[in-house]
Structure formats: structure tokens, C-alpha cells
Scaffold this motif. Structure first.
Motif, short mmCIF file in Angstrom:
data_model
loop_
_atom_site.label_atom_id
_atom_site.label_comp_id
_atom_site.label_asym_id
_atom_site.label_seq_id
_atom_site.Cartn_x
_atom_site.Cartn_y
_atom_site.Cartn_z
N GLN A 5 0.97 -1.06 0.09
CA GLN A 5 0.15 -0.10 -0.13
C GLN A 5 0.82 1.09 0.06
N PHE A 6 1.84 1.16 0.75
CA PHE A 6 2.96 2.36 0.66
C PHE A 6 3.47 2.72 -0.59
N LEU A 7 3.84 1.60 -1.33
CA LEU A 7 4.49 1.59 -2.67
C LEU A 7 3.08 2.20 -3.67
N ILE A 8 2.15 1.78 -3.65
CA ILE A 8 0.88 2.43 -4.44
C ILE A 8 0.86 3.85 -4.16
N PHE A 9 0.97 4.04 -2.78
CA PHE A 9 0.78 5.62 -2.54
C PHE A 9 1.80 6.49 -3.13
N VAL A 10 3.11 5.94 -2.89
CA VAL A 10 4.38 6.64 -3.62
C VAL A 10 4.08 6.77 -5.16
N VAL A 11 3.76 5.55 -5.59
CA VAL A 11 3.79 5.78 -7.25
C VAL A 11 2.59 6.48 -7.72
N SER A 12 1.39 6.12 -7.06
CA SER A 12 0.23 7.12 -7.56
C SER A 12 0.32 8.44 -7.30
N LEU A 13 0.98 8.92 -6.10
CA LEU A 13 0.99 10.43 -5.85
C LEU A 13 2.16 10.83 -6.82
N PHE A 14 3.07 10.09 -7.17
CA PHE A 14 4.20 10.39 -8.18
C PHE A 14 3.51 10.80 -9.63
N VAL A 15 2.45 9.87 -9.93
CA VAL A 15 1.66 10.07 -11.17
C VAL A 15 0.93 11.50 -11.00
N VAL A 16 0.42 11.80 -10.07
CA VAL A 16 -0.41 12.80 -9.89
C VAL A 16 0.35 14.08 -10.06
N GLU A 54 -4.30 18.77 -5.55
CA GLU A 54 -5.26 18.83 -4.64
C GLU A 54 -6.90 18.89 -4.78
N LEU A 55 -6.91 19.28 -6.11
CA LEU A 55 -8.51 19.15 -6.81
C LEU A 55 -8.80 18.02 -7.02
N VAL A 56 -7.86 17.04 -7.87
CA VAL A 56 -8.56 15.81 -8.07
C VAL A 56 -8.35 14.72 -7.08
N THR A 57 -7.42 14.86 -6.16
CA THR A 57 -7.47 13.84 -4.84
C THR A 57 -8.59 14.40 -3.99
N SER A 58 -8.96 15.40 -4.11
CA SER A 58 -10.30 15.94 -3.39
C SER A 58 -11.53 15.56 -3.71
N ILE A 59 -11.50 15.53 -5.09
CA ILE A 59 -12.98 15.13 -5.73
C ILE A 59 -12.89 13.54 -5.60
N ALA A 60 -11.84 12.80 -5.69
CA ALA A 60 -11.82 11.32 -5.59
C ALA A 60 -12.25 10.95 -4.14
N ALA A 61 -11.69 11.61 -3.29
CA ALA A 61 -11.94 11.73 -1.74
C ALA A 61 -13.24 11.72 -1.53
N VAL A 62 -14.06 12.50 -1.86
CA VAL A 62 -15.77 12.66 -1.69
C VAL A 62 -16.42 11.51 -2.40
N PHE A 174 -4.32 10.51 -16.51
CA PHE A 174 -3.43 10.09 -15.52
C PHE A 174 -3.62 10.83 -14.06
N LEU A 175 -4.19 12.01 -14.04
CA LEU A 175 -4.41 12.60 -12.88
C LEU A 175 -5.57 12.01 -12.20
N ASP A 176 -6.57 11.64 -12.98
CA ASP A 176 -7.78 10.88 -12.51
C ASP A 176 -7.22 9.72 -11.76
#
Length: 305
Positions: A5-16, A54-62, A174-176
Motif C-alpha cells: 500500500q505504501f508503494l502504491i501511495f508513492v507511485v500514485s502520488l508521483f503520477v498525480v 489537491e483538486l483531483v485527490t479531493s474530488i476522488a476522496a468525496v 493520469f491525474l484521475d
């Protein structure tokens, strides 16, 4: 497993972050090719572009029913932008005297947006009505920015190429994708470490989504363009508070957790006010940058205890 999960977080945040970088660059080239002024391209597209994570991660979180992450990310990002991003920019800056008086309009709007977010959540939630008001306020600020001359970015005229629209579309895709996996991994990591998701959002995610501002601002400061760095931070924070929360509230009602309401809001408001006092005399120094970074470390400490 937690490591996965940590690796997924690092890779996905890098992609964002990288997707936002490519989006900003392609949008900038398209804007210049369409005849937009360098100021509009830089002040509007640059600040909004670097706030896309911030925008795309926020909408995804909602959409994933974790709206507390949205508020924590915005509050944490705004605090990070002022204390860390601007603090680091001042340490690398070659210019200490500001030509543009940001204290007239920009900083009052920044401070207003910080207080608005705080008072809007006194009732415990942020709904469509608050969202429409914040988006209207953001629209007014954008109109002001378009009709002002507060930031000038030197840029040679460019010709639009076929690859720019393609990069623009692919970067949004890729942002999404990156934002969705970032939120999912953060939820799993917070569960595995027994840490509240809003704490992770206000610190780790906020730092990651503030990387575009950090890179852009330090680069500008090292080139002697400190006003671009300050304009980027102020513009990004205004867009985060009014735009990110505004658009996210149209998707679902936003909730706030205890650590954000107790410590997060206080740090965001305090850092905005401190920035106002510091910028008011238009003279900045490396000592101010060092103090900002120390305050950022204190913010991280308070969020985790």
C-alpha cells in the motif's frame, strides 16, 4: 500488505504530481499560442495548474465517501505552501524586495479565504451553498488577476503543436487514475498504522500535492523572480480554499475531523496572517524563510501528537 500500500501511495502520488506538471506545461504553451498574455498564463494557469493535485485527490476522496480528507488536504496544503514552499523559496531567493504590493488585494483575499473556510465549518459541514459562494469569490479574484499587472513572466512566443492537446488530455486521465489510487492507499495505510486519515491527509498528502508549488517556486526564486514564487503560493492557496472546496462540495457534503478543526484551521489562519505582515513591507530575507520552515516542522509535530 502495508508495504504494498505504501508503494502504491508513492507511485500514485508521483503520477498525480507529474501529470499536473505536464498539464501545466502543455496548458501554458497552448495559452501563449492562443495569444494570452504572459501574466494570465503564469498567474492563472500556473497557480491553478499546480493546485490540480489537491483538486483531483479531493474530488476522488468525496466520491469514495472520505470527505474529511478533502478538508485536511486543503488546510495542510495551504499551511505547507506558506511555511515550507515560501520558506524554502526565500532561502534560495536572489531577490528580497517586492515590486508588487500584494497587501492591497491578494493578501486580504487570502486571509479572507482562510477565515471563510473556518467559519463555514463551524456547523460541522460544507455544502452546496457554501461551495457556490466560494466559487463566486474565486471567480471575482480571477477577474481581478486577469486585469492586473502584478506578475510578469518572461516567455518567448511559442507555436502550438499537435502533441500539446494530446499531452493535456493524457495528463488529465493520469491525474484521475493517480488520485483514486492515492486516496485508496492512504485509507489502507492509515488503518494499518492506526493513524487518522485526516492526519495523513494534512501532512503526507498535503506535502505531496504541494510539490508542484515547491518546485515552481524554488525555481522562480533561484532565478531572481521571487514575486512569481509568492504569487504562485498566494494564488494556489486561494484556489485551494475557494476552488477545491467549492468544486468538491458540488460532488458531496464535506465533513471535518477533530485534528483539522483543532490544529489545522489555526495553523492555516495564523500562517496566512503572518504572511500578510511579512509581505506588507515588501522586504523579505532568508531569516524569514528559516523561521517559516521551523514553523512548518512545528505544524507537523502538532498534527501527529
Amino acid at each position: 500488505m502495508l508495504i504494498i500500500q505504501f508503494l502504491i501511495f508513492v507511485v500514485s502520488l508521483f503520477v498525480v504530481v507529474k501529470s499536473a506538471d505536464y498539464f501545466t506545461e502543455s496548458a501554458e504553451r497552448i495559452g501563449i499560442a492562443l495569444g494570452l498574455s504572459p501574466f494570465i498564463v503564469g498567474a492563472i494557469i500556473l497557480s491553478i495548474g499546480t493546485s490540480l493535485p489537491e483538486l483531483v485527490t479531493s474530488i476522488a476522496a468525496v466520491l469514495q465517501k472520505h470527505s474529511e480528507i478533502v478538508v485536511a488536504d486543503v488546510v495542510g496544503s495551504n499551511t505547507t505552501n506558506i511555511l515550507l514552499v515560501l520558506g524554502a523559496s526565500l532561502l534560495f531567493s536572489k531577490s528580497e524586495i517586492l515590486k508588487h504590493n500584494a497587501a492591497i488585494v491578494d493578501l486580504p483575499i487570502l486571509i479572507f479565504s482562510a477565515f471563510f473556510v473556518y467559519f463555514a465549518f463551524l456547523g460541522g459541514s460544507f455544502g452546496v451553498i457554501e461551495g457556490i459562494f466560494s466559487l463566486a469569490a474565486l471567480f471575482i479574484y480571477v477577474l481581478y488577476a486577469i486585469n492586473s499587472k502584478k506578475i510578469e513572466i518572461e516567455e518567448e512566443s511559442k507555436k502550438i503543436s499537435l502533441k500539446d492537446p494530446i499531452i493535456l488530455i493524457l495528463s488529465l486521465i493520469f491525474l484521475d487514475l493517480g488520485s483514486k489510487y492515492t486516496i485508496k492507499s492512504v485509507i489502507e495505510i492509515s488503518k494499518g498504522l492506526s493513524i487518522a486519515t485526516d492526519v495523513i491527509a494534512a501532512t503526507v498528502i498535503a506535502f505531496g500535492t504541494s510539490l508542484p508549488e515547491l518546485i515552481v517556486s524554488i525555481t522562480a526564486a533561484r532565478k531572481g523572480k521571487l514575486e512569481i514564487a509568492i504569487g504562485n503560493v498566494i494564488g494556489s492557496n486561494i484556489f485551494n480554499a475557494l476552488g477545491v472546496l467549492g468544486f468538491s462540495s458540488l460532488v458531496g457534503v464535506l465533513k471535518v475531523d477533530r485534528s483539522t478543526s483543532v490544529y489545522g484551521f489555526a495553523f492555516m489562519i495564523a500562517s496566512s496572517i503572518i504572511l500578510g505582515f511579512v509581505v506588507q513591507n515588501r522586504k523579505l530575507s532568508k531569516w524569514v524563510g528559516a523561521i517559516f520552515i521551523l514553523l512548518y516542522l512545528f505544524f507537523i509535530y502538532k498534527m501527529f501528537i
